[in-house]
Design an enzyme around this catalytic site. Structure first.
Site, PDB file in Angstrom:
ATOM      1  N   HIS A  71      -6.741 -86.858 -36.134  1.00  0.00           N
ATOM      2  CA  HIS A  71      -5.725 -87.005 -35.098  1.00  0.00           C
ATOM      3  C   HIS A  71      -5.538 -88.463 -34.703  1.00  0.00           C
ATOM      4  CE1 HIS A  71      -6.573 -82.558 -33.890  1.00  0.00           C
ATOM      5  NE2 HIS A  71      -5.837 -82.663 -34.974  1.00  0.00           N
ATOM      6  N   PRO A 119     -14.120 -85.706 -21.413  1.00  0.00           N
ATOM      7  CA  PRO A 119     -13.937 -84.255 -21.351  1.00  0.00           C
ATOM      8  C   PRO A 119     -13.318 -83.699 -22.628  1.00  0.00           C
ATOM      9  CG  PRO A 119     -12.202 -85.352 -20.112  1.00  0.00           C
ATOM     10  CD  PRO A 119     -13.175 -86.427 -20.523  1.00  0.00           C
ATOM     11  N   ASP A 120     -13.645 -82.438 -22.930  1.00  0.00           N
ATOM     12  CA  ASP A 120     -12.923 -81.766 -24.002  1.00  0.00           C
ATOM     13  C   ASP A 120     -11.569 -81.316 -23.465  1.00  0.00           C
ATOM     14  OD1 ASP A 120     -13.416 -79.521 -22.461  1.00  0.00           O
ATOM     15  OD2 ASP A 120     -14.911 -78.674 -23.810  1.00  0.00           O
ATOM     16  N   PHE A 121     -10.860 -80.512 -24.223  1.00  0.00           N
ATOM     17  CA  PHE A 121      -9.507 -80.156 -23.813  1.00  0.00           C
ATOM     18  C   PHE A 121      -9.411 -78.786 -23.160  1.00  0.00           C
ATOM     19  CE2 PHE A 121      -8.770 -83.577 -26.730  1.00  0.00           C
ATOM     20  CZ  PHE A 121      -7.615 -84.189 -26.272  1.00  0.00           C
ATOM     21  N   ARG A 122     -10.055 -77.779 -23.745  1.00  0.00           N
ATOM     22  CA  ARG A 122      -9.716 -76.404 -23.379  1.00  0.00           C
ATOM     23  C   ARG A 122     -10.807 -75.621 -22.673  1.00  0.00           C
ATOM     24  NH1 ARG A 122      -7.343 -78.128 -27.803  1.00  0.00           N
ATOM     25  NH2 ARG A 122      -5.077 -77.906 -27.916  1.00  0.00           N
ATOM     26  N   ASN A 130     -11.404 -86.221 -32.872  1.00  0.00           N
ATOM     27  CA  ASN A 130     -11.528 -87.069 -31.694  1.00  0.00           C
ATOM     28  C   ASN A 130     -10.857 -88.418 -31.921  1.00  0.00           C
ATOM     29  OD1 ASN A 130     -13.047 -84.984 -30.643  1.00  0.00           O
ATOM     30  ND2 ASN A 130     -14.995 -85.899 -31.244  1.00  0.00           N
ATOM     31  N   ASP A 164     -11.826 -91.109 -29.897  1.00  0.00           N
ATOM     32  CA  ASP A 164     -12.629 -92.074 -29.128  1.00  0.00           C
ATOM     33  C   ASP A 164     -13.357 -93.106 -29.977  1.00  0.00           C
ATOM     34  OD1 ASP A 164     -14.883 -90.602 -30.117  1.00  0.00           O
ATOM     35  OD2 ASP A 164     -14.680 -89.217 -28.425  1.00  0.00           O
TER      36      ASP A 164
END
Length: 388
Positions: free
Chosen positions: A140, A41-44, A121, A123
């Site tokens: 990040h 999933p994305d965050f927002r 990301n 991942d």
């Protein structure tokens, strides 16, 4: 400045594809949206992590605490429990497959068009797709490794994967009993220095910018859009229009926003496949499927354009067009805790930002002295109020 050419949707898409195919040093800023189709999933977004996370089950007071460094230091168990419950390619290689968008990035690399990917990301799917690891900057951080917060011992993801998946509340190293922290940037931490250095190096070479799958709501990486040279074309591949404010050093331009020369709105996988098909001019049947879309005219224009010229926008399947009120049409909040690059303390008051370097900031106490020695005193600074 690039302007989309053509009267039909297909001609306008071809215009963008041709632009991309002629570039040799493309910089990409990628966000969580390119991994959504992989099951991450994305965050927002409405269905994103922050809106769907059962943070109480994890023992958190709010969803945002999951990636907050102070919360992690206080108790790392909620974070590691979350990791066990979710998919991370570096912890379980082969379990999560790269998306079409990741393969697009690998394709850019294979076609010798890619200079660098700055991915937000963690991942690791860009490298899994085949992108040269030297062309990936994990803005990040990533789950490819971990570090003991006490003695700084280093661990590979495979070294801790079995412990994480076995259900151990927090992974304790054999070194000193300290807390193991994955090599990702939590909110409240400063970006690694190599990110700024790479961006300053790439500034001289970049000939185009592609922004894909991001809300541009997390600083300082959102500043990349305005940092790179004004002369290079900027292309957005996203579900909706996003934008960031220009810095005061850029206020000599017509708009106060960093606008895109082309906005391709819809599902990232659909758009990137259409671009690859168009450039390779193969698989005509697939082209017909992926190229179906519309461009913006007076009949379908709306506040969702967020100051973006309508002639720059192409709409694909999955585009988000509705904005119910002016608040939603406003700029996204910038999530930023700024640290002084000299004393390393969080800046509480005005921020003195170098106008030449990417993300070099000073607090009011350090500024008078450091400005004289930074870059031999040749760089100018601007003042920004601390964002709330």
């Amino acid at each position: 400045m690039f302007h989309i050419q053509g009267k039909t949707f297909d001609e306008r898409l071809a215009s963008v594809a041709e632009l991309i195919s002629k570039k040799k040093h493309i910089v990409v800023l990628a966000g969580a949206g390119i991994s959504v189709s992989c099951g991450i999933p994305d965050f927002r977004s409405k269905d994103g992590l922050y809106n769907s996370l059962n943070y109480q089950e994890l023992g958190l007071t709010c969803a945002e605490d999951l990636f907050d460094i102070d919360s992690f230091r206080e108790d790392p168990r909620p974070f590691w429990k979350f990791v066990r419950m979710n998919k991370f390619a570096s912890l379980d290689p082969g379990k999560v497959q790269p998306s079409t968008s990741h393969m697009f990035l690998a394709w850019l690399d294979q076609q010798h068009m890619l200079l660098r990917i700055y991915t937000q990301n963690i991942d690791g799917l860009e490298q899994a797709a085949g992108v040269d690891k030297d062309k990936i900057v994990y803005a990040h951080g990533s789950f490819t490794g971990a570090t003991c917060m006490k003695c700084k011992a280093k661990y590979r993801a495979c070294d801790i994967a079995s412990e994480v998946q076995a259900g151990i509340p927090s992974v304790e190293p054999v070194c000193c009993g300290g807390i193991i922290k994955p090599n990702i940037i939590f909110f409240g931490e400063k970006l690694a220095l190599n990110i700024s250095h790479k961006l300053e190096e790439d500034y001289k070479k970049a000939d185009a910018l592609i922004v894909m799958g991001t809300s541009l709501s997390v600083a300082p990486m959102s500043k990349l859009v305005g940092y790179l040279p004004d002369k290079i074309p900027r292309i957005l591949i996203n579900r909706d229009v996003v934008q960031v404010m220009k810095s005061s050093s850029q206020n000599n331009k017509q708009s106060e926003f960093c606008l895109f020369d082309a906005c391709l709105l819809g599902n990232c996988d659909t758009i990137t496949q259409a671009i690859m098909n168009k450039v390779s001019n193969s698989n005509a049947a697939a082209e017909d499927m992926h190229h179906s879309g519309i461009f913006v005219d007076d009949d379908n224009n709306g506040t969702w354009l967020k100051n973006q010229p309508r002639e720059s926008v192409l709409l694909f399947e999955g585009a988000l067009l509705s904005v119910t009120d002016t608040a939603e049409a406003a700029l996204p909040p910038q999530n930023m805790i700024v640290h002084c690059d000299h004393c390393e303390n969080e800046i509480k008051g005005s921020i003195f930002c170098c106008k030449t370097c990417f993300d070099f900031d000073l607090c009011g106490n350090c500024y008078p002295k450091v400005k004289l020695t930074h870059a031999f005193g040749k760089h100018d600074f601007e003042i920004e109020s601390r964002l709330k």
